[in-house]
Design a protein around this motif. Structure first.
Motif, PDB file in Angstrom:
ATOM      1  N   PRO A  65      62.811  44.173   1.501  1.00 26.40           N
ATOM      2  CA  PRO A  65      63.721  44.002   2.613  1.00 26.40           C
ATOM      3  C   PRO A  65      63.013  43.494   3.860  1.00 26.40           C
ATOM      4  O   PRO A  65      61.794  43.350   3.897  1.00 26.40           O
ATOM      5  N   THR A  83      61.101  49.695   7.569  1.00 21.89           N
ATOM      6  CA  THR A  83      62.171  50.675   7.755  1.00 21.89           C
ATOM      7  C   THR A  83      63.272  50.471   6.728  1.00 21.89           C
ATOM      8  O   THR A  83      63.773  51.423   6.121  1.00 21.89           O
ATOM      9  N   GLY A  84      63.626  49.194   6.516  1.00 22.69           N
ATOM     10  CA  GLY A  84      64.671  48.895   5.538  1.00 22.69           C
ATOM     11  C   GLY A  84      64.266  49.318   4.142  1.00 22.69           C
ATOM     12  O   GLY A  84      65.056  49.904   3.398  1.00 22.69           O
ATOM     13  N   ARG A  85      63.015  49.047   3.758  1.00 22.46           N
ATOM     14  CA  ARG A  85      62.561  49.431   2.425  1.00 22.46           C
ATOM     15  C   ARG A  85      62.546  50.950   2.275  1.00 22.46           C
ATOM     16  O   ARG A  85      62.936  51.492   1.238  1.00 22.46           O
ATOM     17  N   LEU A  87      64.435  53.096   3.750  1.00 21.35           N
ATOM     18  CA  LEU A  87      65.813  53.563   3.609  1.00 21.35           C
ATOM     19  C   LEU A  87      66.320  53.328   2.192  1.00 21.35           C
ATOM     20  O   LEU A  87      67.000  54.168   1.609  1.00 21.35           O
ATOM     21  N   LEU A  88      65.985  52.173   1.629  1.00 22.27           N
ATOM     22  CA  LEU A  88      66.416  51.883   0.267  1.00 22.27           C
ATOM     23  C   LEU A  88      65.822  52.871  -0.728  1.00 22.27           C
ATOM     24  O   LEU A  88      66.520  53.413  -1.593  1.00 22.27           O
ATOM     25  N   TRP A 139      74.097  46.692  -5.492  1.00 24.51           N
ATOM     26  CA  TRP A 139      73.898  46.426  -4.067  1.00 24.51           C
ATOM     27  C   TRP A 139      75.235  46.211  -3.355  1.00 24.51           C
ATOM     28  O   TRP A 139      75.419  46.639  -2.219  1.00 24.51           O
ATOM     29  N   VAL A 153      73.327  56.888   6.290  1.00 22.87           N
ATOM     30  CA  VAL A 153      72.314  56.000   6.870  1.00 22.87           C
ATOM     31  C   VAL A 153      72.482  55.872   8.377  1.00 22.87           C
ATOM     32  O   VAL A 153      71.511  55.960   9.133  1.00 22.87           O
ATOM     33  N   GLN A 176      71.243  49.869  12.585  1.00 23.87           N
ATOM     34  CA  GLN A 176      70.392  49.797  11.399  1.00 23.87           C
ATOM     35  C   GLN A 176      71.221  49.820  10.120  1.00 23.87           C
ATOM     36  O   GLN A 176      70.924  49.119   9.149  1.00 23.87           O
ATOM     37  N   LEU A 230      71.321  46.896   7.302  1.00 28.97           N
ATOM     38  CA  LEU A 230      70.900  47.169   5.933  1.00 28.97           C
ATOM     39  C   LEU A 230      71.991  46.767   4.945  1.00 28.97           C
ATOM     40  O   LEU A 230      71.719  46.161   3.899  1.00 28.97           O
ATOM     41  N   TRP A 238      72.032  43.040   4.720  1.00 29.91           N
ATOM     42  CA  TRP A 238      70.895  42.533   3.956  1.00 29.91           C
ATOM     43  C   TRP A 238      71.150  42.659   2.459  1.00 29.91           C
ATOM     44  O   TRP A 238      70.866  41.740   1.682  1.00 29.91           O
TER      45      TRP A 238
END
Length: 321
Positions: A45, A49-51, A53-54, A93, A117, A125, A129, A132
């Motif tokens: 991502p 931070t995005g990764r 969260l995933l 996704w 989230v 955020q 996300l 994305w």
């Protein structure tokens, strides 16, 4: 908390709560490794931070029913899980992005017992996300199907999911809704993505139109039954459209969004079970016809038999109160 006669626990509740690796029905061994969380972490991502969260929140749990349907649908026409994995990830996704965005819309502070989230980070955020994941879904779908046909279809699904949310909000504002209106919301928000997931592999393989039509119908029926089953377990969500509450309200001549509906819940549950039984019976009949339609052209392979068995057992689990 006030108690209601909603189902406190059942086989269906087990289905809705367990992670994919522990689903209480048969799943082919060759598919099971693809339902682990790690399979959905391949893309990098836009930020650490995005990764995070995933990995730790967004894609760390869930039933993976939509990717499972992708693998099973592909298996019906001889496509291996490896060859359809990108489409299965795209289905997951899409679903997960919709949950991230829905939690903002619904002001939900928890999901699966953990903070949502947006609550854990921020609304900004969470929106980023979700966006994305949708962009990554488009990229991976085009990678697998350069013609763009499957991408156009899943974009229609996403458009329908938004329309379903709009319609649900309108019905909630109105304070009442019919069974047809409920069905339209269930179709747009749940059924269409189930249908896309099940038919994606066969469409990629160039299956006949009658096969694709049958798979879309089966996926839609499965999604509707799944949504109604979810409603039978979700008795405290009085601010959302719910089949059981709708039927309880009709029985008591009240609004499904207002008033004390507890006296009508048993009536609503009974009608919900009848509707689920109807959807599943129709679905299983179509599966039988589909098996006969597939056999002459593809051969009765062990993997196809396994995929058909998995679909039948999944539908049986949803039918069990």
């Amino acid at each position: 908390m006030k108690t209601t006669p909603f189902r406190s626990f059942s086989v269906a509740c087990l289905l809705l709560c367990l992670p994919a690796w522990a689903l209480p029905f048969y799943v082919p061994e060759s598919i099971r490794p693809f339902l682990t969380s790690e399979n959905f972490f391949e893309p990098d991502p836009y930020s650490a931070t995005g990764r995070a969260l995933l990995e730790t929140r967004v894609l760390s749990g869930g039933k993976r029913l939509r990717p499972l349907l992708c693998y099973l649908g592909g298996g019906l026409v001889g496509i291996s899980p490896e060859d359809i994995n990108s489409l299965a990830c795209a289905a997951e996704w899409t679903h997960t992005a919709s949950l991230v965005h829905d939690d903002i819309i619904d002001d939900s502070v928890s999901r699966r017992g953990l903070p949502t989230v947006w609550k854990m980070t921020s609304i900004t955020q969470a929106i980023l996300l979700g966006d994305w994941m949708l962009a990554e879904m488009i990229d991976r779908t085009l990678e697998t199907d350069p013609s763009g046909n499957l991408t156009r279809k899943i974009l229609e699904v996403i458009k329908g999911m938004a329309e379903g949310e709009f319609l649900q909000n309108e019905l909630i504002s109105r304070g009442t809704y019919t069974e047809d209106e409920y069905g339209q919301v269930a179709l747009l928000k749940t059924g269409k993505l189930f249908a896309w997931s099940l038919a994606a592999g066969p469409q990629l393989a160039g299956a006949e139109d009658k096969v694709l039509t049958s798979l879309n119908e089966i996926g839609t029926l499965l999604g509707t039954a799944f949504q109604i089953r979810d409603d039978t377990l979700d008795g405290d969500e009085r601010g959302e459209i719910n089949f059981v509450l709708m039927k309880a309200a009709e029985h008591l001549h009240q609004s499904p969004l207002n008033g004390d509906l507890d006296r009508g819940i048993n009536h609503g549950l009974k009608l919900a079970e009848q509707r689920i039984d109807l959807e599943i019976a129709t679905l299983q009949q179509k599966l039988t016809h589909l098996e006969k339609a597939l056999l002459p052209s593809e051969g009765n392979t062990p993997f196809r038999k396994q995929c058909l068995r998995s679909l039948l057992e999944l539908s049986d689990r949803i039918a069990q109160p």
